[in-house]
Enzyme design. Structure first.
Site, PDB file in Angstrom:
ATOM      1  N   GLU A 196      35.685  20.018  36.039  1.00 62.75           N
ATOM      2  CA  GLU A 196      36.703  19.143  36.624  1.00 62.75           C
ATOM      3  C   GLU A 196      36.246  17.684  36.698  1.00 62.75           C
ATOM      4  O   GLU A 196      35.623  17.270  37.675  1.00 62.75           O
ATOM      5  CB  GLU A 196      37.071  19.643  38.034  1.00 62.75           C
ATOM      6  CG  GLU A 196      38.140  18.773  38.696  1.00 62.75           C
ATOM      7  CD  GLU A 196      38.562  19.252  40.078  1.00 62.75           C
ATOM      8  OE1 GLU A 196      37.961  20.206  40.606  1.00 62.75           O
ATOM      9  OE2 GLU A 196      39.493  18.655  40.637  1.00 62.75           O
ATOM     10  N   LYS A 238      39.576  21.280  33.841  1.00 59.08           N
ATOM     11  CA  LYS A 238      40.494  20.944  34.945  1.00 59.08           C
ATOM     12  C   LYS A 238      40.582  19.417  35.047  1.00 59.08           C
ATOM     13  O   LYS A 238      39.821  18.792  35.793  1.00 59.08           O
ATOM     14  CB  LYS A 238      39.978  21.567  36.244  1.00 59.08           C
ATOM     15  CG  LYS A 238      40.805  21.195  37.476  1.00 59.08           C
ATOM     16  CD  LYS A 238      40.502  22.086  38.656  1.00 59.08           C
ATOM     17  CE  LYS A 238      41.207  21.601  39.905  1.00 59.08           C
ATOM     18  NZ  LYS A 238      41.153  22.562  40.990  1.00 59.08           N
TER      19      LYS A 238
HETATM   20  P1  13P Z   1      44.282  18.901  44.322  1.00 60.65           P
HETATM   21  O1  13P Z   1      45.250  19.754  43.545  1.00 60.65           O
HETATM   22  O2  13P Z   1      44.655  18.707  45.741  1.00 60.65           O
HETATM   23  O3  13P Z   1      43.954  17.633  43.602  1.00 60.65           O
HETATM   24  O4  13P Z   1      42.926  19.690  44.392  1.00 60.65           O
HETATM   25  C1  13P Z   1      42.465  20.310  43.267  1.00 60.65           C
HETATM   26  C2  13P Z   1      41.037  20.569  43.443  1.00 60.65           C
HETATM   27  O5  13P Z   1      40.595  21.693  43.396  1.00 60.65           O
HETATM   28  C3  13P Z   1      40.135  19.430  43.674  1.00 60.65           C
HETATM   29  O6  13P Z   1      38.825  19.797  43.372  1.00 60.65           O
END
Ligand code: 13P
Length: 350
Positions: A196, A238
């Site tokens: 991510e 992600k």
């Molecule tokens: P949000 O969808 O609130 O951005 O959070 C996703 C997430 O897992 C952040 O690490």
């Protein structure tokens, strides 16, 4: 002679193990983005969870956090939309009020348990306004333990801020390398890494600027993933969507955001990656869902990867709003009651 034979046998066994582990990683990654399902991020750290509870008048205690997470995972029909749930360290060790481990509740619902393994984004030395995500120390051992507890995928979030003179190459490269080292350790442990790199929405930058930064970040991340020998077929990306900053005066329409996002990803995400599961990043539930829907509807030739969600706020915000209207009493103290169906977390937006 005997020694040579047993060495060869051990090598063959190790080879077979690696092949089996590889196939398991590929199967898990595929299952996380199959059948139009997506991930539920319910891995807020204790301080973040407490902050949200404080606004609702809910006690900031381990018991209240457990009760809230129990409400989420016992939502009826959750497994129809959710393929995997990302847990926080505290939650993966918790039980339902009746003693059933949360991991078992999730697995029984047909949902794959996941775990957040980074230890947070800290100020980066020499880089004002930028963060570096930590958590590599001891990660091999932690992953072993989480695997034994049932986790089959993990999450590590890097944050990249956009502003005057940032992001810097130093910040992008350090975060990309940490993501890649985390991903390699995950795969070694039989755990699918959710990678991510989040380009933040805060600021008044344009969609074009977000596109430029996202492209540079993703290129760097995939370069590092390759250097660290991460198997792309056994991971999930992600990312953020390509969006104008929250305070940018020009806010593009849903279709423009969808097209810009897919165009950017097509340029930089290898086809071997099975799925892309977007974070919501502070978008409303409605907008995040509409934009993701538009990406899937409008992609003329099917993109090579599944386009799914891994939302936290865009799934939970609706139920938090409803809880706020009820004064939070469903979570504070009386942990056993379930939310009525109209405010259940699973009834959110798609
Ligand atoms: P949000 O969808 O609130 O951005 O959070 C996703 C997430 O897992 C952040 O690490």
């Amino acid at each position: 002679m005997a020694a040579t034979h047993s060495t060869a046998t051990a090598a063959t066994r190790r080879c077979r193990e690696i092949t089996m582990n590889t196939q398991k990683l590929i199967d898990t990654a595929g299952a996380l983005v199959a059948d139009d399902k997506g991930l539920l991020a319910m891995d807020e750290s204790n301080p973040t969870c407490n902050k949200r509870f404080a606004k609702l008048g809910i006690p900031q205690s381990e018991q209240a956090r457990r009760a809230y997470r129990e409400l989420i995972v016992t939502t009826s029909g959750l497994g129809e939309s959710i393929s995997g749930a990302i847990l926080y360290d505290e939650t993966i060790r918790q039980q339902k009020k009746d003693g059933t481990p949360i991991v078992k509740v999730i697995t029984d619902a047909g949902i794959i348990p996941g775990i957040k393994v980074d230890t947070g984004a800290k100020d980066m030395a020499g880089h004002p306004g930028e963060k570096i995500t930590e958590g590599l120390d001891g990660l091999r051992e932690r992953l072993k333990e989480y695997f034994q507890m049932g986790a089959r995928f993990a999450k590590w979030r890097a944050v990249i801020a956009v502003g005057a003179g940032i992001p810097s190459r130093g910040c992008i490269e350090a975060n990309a390398q940490a993501l890649a080292r985390y991903a390699a350790l995950c795969q070694e442990a039989g755990v699918v890494p959710v990678v991510e790199p989040e380009v933040l929405m805060d600021g008044e930058h344009t969609l074009e600027r977000c596109n430029e930064v996202t492209e540079e970040v993703l290129r760097t991340v995939f370069n590092q993933l390759s250097i660290q020998r991460v198997m792309l077929e056994g991971m999930i990306l992600k990312p953020n969507m390509v969006l104008p900053g929250l305070t940018c005066p020009k806010q593009e329409a849903v279709d423009e955001v969808a097209d810009a996002t897919v165009r950017c990803l097509l340029r930089v995400v290898p086809a071997a990656v099975p799925g892309i599961a977007f974070l919501s990043g502070g978008q409303s539930a409605e907008l995040a869902s509409a934009r993701l829907n538009a990406m899937n509807v409008r992609s003329k030739s099917r993109p090579p990867w599944a386009l799914a969600f891994s939302f936290a706020r865009a799934i939970q915000a609706t139920s938090f709003g409803n809880l706020a209207r009820q004064g939070g009493q469903r979570v504070g103290g009386t942990a056993s009651s379930k939310l009525p169906s109209q405010v259940q977390p699973g009834c959110a937006p798609w």
